[in-house]
Design a protein around this motif. Structure first.
Motif, PDB file in Angstrom:
ATOM      1  N   LYS A  47      26.124  35.800  31.475  1.00 34.85           N
ATOM      2  CA  LYS A  47      24.888  35.053  31.211  1.00 34.85           C
ATOM      3  C   LYS A  47      25.187  33.714  30.544  1.00 34.85           C
ATOM      4  O   LYS A  47      24.596  32.691  30.883  1.00 34.85           O
ATOM      5  CB  LYS A  47      23.947  35.871  30.323  1.00 34.85           C
ATOM      6  CG  LYS A  47      23.310  37.040  31.014  1.00 34.85           C
ATOM      7  CD  LYS A  47      22.447  37.825  30.052  1.00 34.85           C
ATOM      8  CE  LYS A  47      21.945  39.113  30.666  1.00 34.85           C
ATOM      9  NZ  LYS A  47      21.199  39.932  29.693  1.00 34.85           N
ATOM     10  N   GLN A  48      26.107  33.715  29.593  1.00 34.55           N
ATOM     11  CA  GLN A  48      26.448  32.486  28.878  1.00 34.55           C
ATOM     12  C   GLN A  48      27.114  31.474  29.809  1.00 34.55           C
ATOM     13  O   GLN A  48      26.807  30.287  29.754  1.00 34.55           O
ATOM     14  CB  GLN A  48      27.359  32.797  27.690  1.00 34.55           C
ATOM     15  CG  GLN A  48      27.638  31.603  26.809  1.00 34.55           C
ATOM     16  CD  GLN A  48      26.402  31.096  26.095  1.00 34.55           C
ATOM     17  OE1 GLN A  48      25.518  31.859  25.722  1.00 34.55           O
ATOM     18  NE2 GLN A  48      26.334  29.796  25.910  1.00 34.55           N
ATOM     19  N   LEU A  49      28.019  31.923  30.671  1.00 36.70           N
ATOM     20  CA  LEU A  49      28.659  31.022  31.628  1.00 36.70           C
ATOM     21  C   LEU A  49      27.633  30.421  32.581  1.00 36.70           C
ATOM     22  O   LEU A  49      27.672  29.226  32.892  1.00 36.70           O
ATOM     23  CB  LEU A  49      29.750  31.755  32.422  1.00 36.70           C
ATOM     24  CG  LEU A  49      31.006  32.116  31.645  1.00 36.70           C
ATOM     25  CD1 LEU A  49      31.902  33.025  32.482  1.00 36.70           C
ATOM     26  CD2 LEU A  49      31.758  30.871  31.202  1.00 36.70           C
ATOM     27  N   ASP A  50      26.687  31.246  33.037  1.00 38.87           N
ATOM     28  CA  ASP A  50      25.625  30.753  33.913  1.00 38.87           C
ATOM     29  C   ASP A  50      24.784  29.708  33.185  1.00 38.87           C
ATOM     30  O   ASP A  50      24.463  28.662  33.743  1.00 38.87           O
ATOM     31  CB  ASP A  50      24.743  31.907  34.394  1.00 38.87           C
ATOM     32  CG  ASP A  50      23.633  31.422  35.296  1.00 38.87           C
ATOM     33  OD1 ASP A  50      23.915  31.054  36.453  1.00 38.87           O
ATOM     34  OD2 ASP A  50      22.468  31.399  34.836  1.00 38.87           O
ATOM     35  N   VAL A 118      40.343  29.315  39.095  1.00 44.05           N
ATOM     36  CA  VAL A 118      41.055  30.584  38.967  1.00 44.05           C
ATOM     37  C   VAL A 118      42.576  30.460  39.023  1.00 44.05           C
ATOM     38  O   VAL A 118      43.275  31.475  39.007  1.00 44.05           O
ATOM     39  CB  VAL A 118      40.581  31.608  40.027  1.00 44.05           C
ATOM     40  CG1 VAL A 118      39.098  31.877  39.891  1.00 44.05           C
ATOM     41  CG2 VAL A 118      40.926  31.146  41.424  1.00 44.05           C
ATOM     42  N   ASP A 119      43.084  29.235  39.075  1.00 48.38           N
ATOM     43  CA  ASP A 119      44.533  29.068  39.022  1.00 48.38           C
ATOM     44  C   ASP A 119      45.023  29.677  37.710  1.00 48.38           C
ATOM     45  O   ASP A 119      44.426  29.471  36.654  1.00 48.38           O
ATOM     46  CB  ASP A 119      44.915  27.585  39.081  1.00 48.38           C
ATOM     47  CG  ASP A 119      44.645  26.963  40.447  1.00 48.38           C
ATOM     48  OD1 ASP A 119      44.403  27.717  41.406  1.00 48.38           O
ATOM     49  OD2 ASP A 119      44.671  25.726  40.544  1.00 48.38           O
ATOM     50  N   PHE A 120      46.086  30.413  37.771  1.00 41.80           N
ATOM     51  CA  PHE A 120      46.717  31.052  36.601  1.00 41.80           C
ATOM     52  C   PHE A 120      45.901  32.206  36.021  1.00 41.80           C
ATOM     53  O   PHE A 120      46.160  32.630  34.905  1.00 41.80           O
ATOM     54  CB  PHE A 120      46.993  30.045  35.465  1.00 41.80           C
ATOM     55  CG  PHE A 120      47.484  28.708  35.914  1.00 41.80           C
ATOM     56  CD1 PHE A 120      48.721  28.583  36.528  1.00 41.80           C
ATOM     57  CD2 PHE A 120      46.720  27.564  35.729  1.00 41.80           C
ATOM     58  CE1 PHE A 120      49.192  27.344  36.941  1.00 41.80           C
ATOM     59  CE2 PHE A 120      47.177  26.331  36.140  1.00 41.80           C
ATOM     60  CZ  PHE A 120      48.410  26.213  36.747  1.00 41.80           C
ATOM     61  N   VAL A 121      44.883  32.716  36.733  1.00 43.92           N
ATOM     62  CA  VAL A 121      43.998  33.741  36.174  1.00 43.92           C
ATOM     63  C   VAL A 121      44.264  35.102  36.802  1.00 43.92           C
ATOM     64  O   VAL A 121      44.373  35.230  38.016  1.00 43.92           O
ATOM     65  CB  VAL A 121      42.506  33.373  36.383  1.00 43.92           C
ATOM     66  CG1 VAL A 121      41.590  34.496  35.904  1.00 43.92           C
ATOM     67  CG2 VAL A 121      42.173  32.075  35.686  1.00 43.92           C
ATOM     68  N   GLU A 122      44.318  36.104  35.950  1.00 40.78           N
ATOM     69  CA  GLU A 122      44.355  37.496  36.382  1.00 40.78           C
ATOM     70  C   GLU A 122      43.471  38.261  35.403  1.00 40.78           C
ATOM     71  O   GLU A 122      43.688  38.216  34.198  1.00 40.78           O
ATOM     72  CB  GLU A 122      45.788  38.025  36.331  1.00 40.78           C
ATOM     73  CG  GLU A 122      45.924  39.408  36.902  1.00 40.78           C
ATOM     74  CD  GLU A 122      47.377  39.855  36.940  1.00 40.78           C
ATOM     75  OE1 GLU A 122      47.632  41.005  36.522  1.00 40.78           O
ATOM     76  OE2 GLU A 122      48.235  39.063  37.358  1.00 40.78           O
ATOM     77  N   HIS A 131      32.112  37.817  36.002  1.00 42.51           N
ATOM     78  CA  HIS A 131      32.048  36.802  37.062  1.00 42.51           C
ATOM     79  C   HIS A 131      32.671  35.552  36.448  1.00 42.51           C
ATOM     80  O   HIS A 131      31.977  34.695  35.903  1.00 42.51           O
ATOM     81  CB  HIS A 131      30.612  36.538  37.506  1.00 42.51           C
ATOM     82  CG  HIS A 131      30.001  37.689  38.226  1.00 42.51           C
ATOM     83  ND1 HIS A 131      30.358  38.038  39.507  1.00 42.51           N
ATOM     84  CD2 HIS A 131      29.076  38.589  37.840  1.00 42.51           C
ATOM     85  CE1 HIS A 131      29.665  39.096  39.881  1.00 42.51           C
ATOM     86  NE2 HIS A 131      28.889  39.452  38.883  1.00 42.51           N
ATOM     87  N   TYR A 132      33.983  35.474  36.538  1.00 44.71           N
ATOM     88  CA  TYR A 132      34.767  34.449  35.861  1.00 44.71           C
ATOM     89  C   TYR A 132      34.267  33.041  36.166  1.00 44.71           C
ATOM     90  O   TYR A 132      34.238  32.176  35.297  1.00 44.71           O
ATOM     91  CB  TYR A 132      36.240  34.599  36.257  1.00 44.71           C
ATOM     92  CG  TYR A 132      37.164  33.666  35.535  1.00 44.71           C
ATOM     93  CD1 TYR A 132      37.624  33.970  34.259  1.00 44.71           C
ATOM     94  CD2 TYR A 132      37.587  32.481  36.124  1.00 44.71           C
ATOM     95  CE1 TYR A 132      38.480  33.117  33.583  1.00 44.71           C
ATOM     96  CE2 TYR A 132      38.440  31.624  35.459  1.00 44.71           C
ATOM     97  CZ  TYR A 132      38.888  31.947  34.185  1.00 44.71           C
ATOM     98  OH  TYR A 132      39.735  31.089  33.526  1.00 44.71           O
TER      99      TYR A 132
END
Length: 186
Positions: A47-50, A118-122, A131-132
């Motif tokens: 929610k905060q990212l949105d 999403v580079d470097f993300v896992e 939902h990154y």
């Protein structure tokens, strides 16, 4: 929303100032990590990212309109095409396609060919509901609201969750009538 005019997304992307992509990606990752630490609940982070994206989108539309030099779109289909081919390219350097239109022309998917966020993300197992890239759905929602389109933007597919691509669904809920305030001389 304006339509594609003389400047393509590639031309605009080449002419705008950019920050280092790795710095941007790492800074975004640090922001998401801090939200996870502060809020603890994955759904609250979504929610905060949105909301962060929405706030960016309502401001970003002015820059988009000023730099893209395009005229007004005639319908939602054309608007979605402008988002995919010009907007995402202009700000993220990402190519995207619009697919899966419903019969009414009010719901579609935007499929991103690449996603620099999403580079470097896992994602660890504890974050599987995250939902990154939810900031992107907020940006699109905020920008469209500023051009009189109330929308719902959700992630359908996410490569961080094991899907084969990144796909956003954009659904037009309603056209917001443009209002022009006037002063009544009495």
């Amino acid at each position: 929303m304006p339509t594609a005019g003389p400047r393509s997304g590639d031309a605009i992307f080449a002419s705008v100032e950019r920050v280092n992509a790795e710095l941007f990606t790492l800074t975004y990752g640090a922001t998401v990590r801090q939200l996870l630490t502060d809020l603890e609940e994955v759904e609250e982070v979504n929610k905060q990212l949105d909301q962060m994206g929405y706030n960016i989108g309502i401001r970003l539309i002015d820059e988009f309109l000023a730099k893209s030099n395009i005229s007004r779109c005639v319908d939602f289909k054309e608007t979605a095409d402008v988002i995919a081919k010009i907007g995402l390219k202009m700000f993220l350097g990402v190519n995207a396609t619009v697919t899966n239109w419903d019969a009414e022309g009010t719901c579609c998917s935007i499929v991103l060919e690449d996603n620099p966020l999403v580079d470097f993300v896992e994602l660890p197992d504890t974050c599987q509901g995250l939902h990154y890239c939810n900031i992107l759905s907020g940006v699109i929602r905020g920008a469209l609201e500023m051009v009189s389109m109330k929308t719902e933007v959700t992630w359908l597919r996410d490569m961080l969750r094991g899907d084969d691509s990144f796909e956003l669904q954009v659904k037009l809920l309603k056209q917001i009538p443009e209002e022009y305030p006037y002063k009544d001389d009495e």
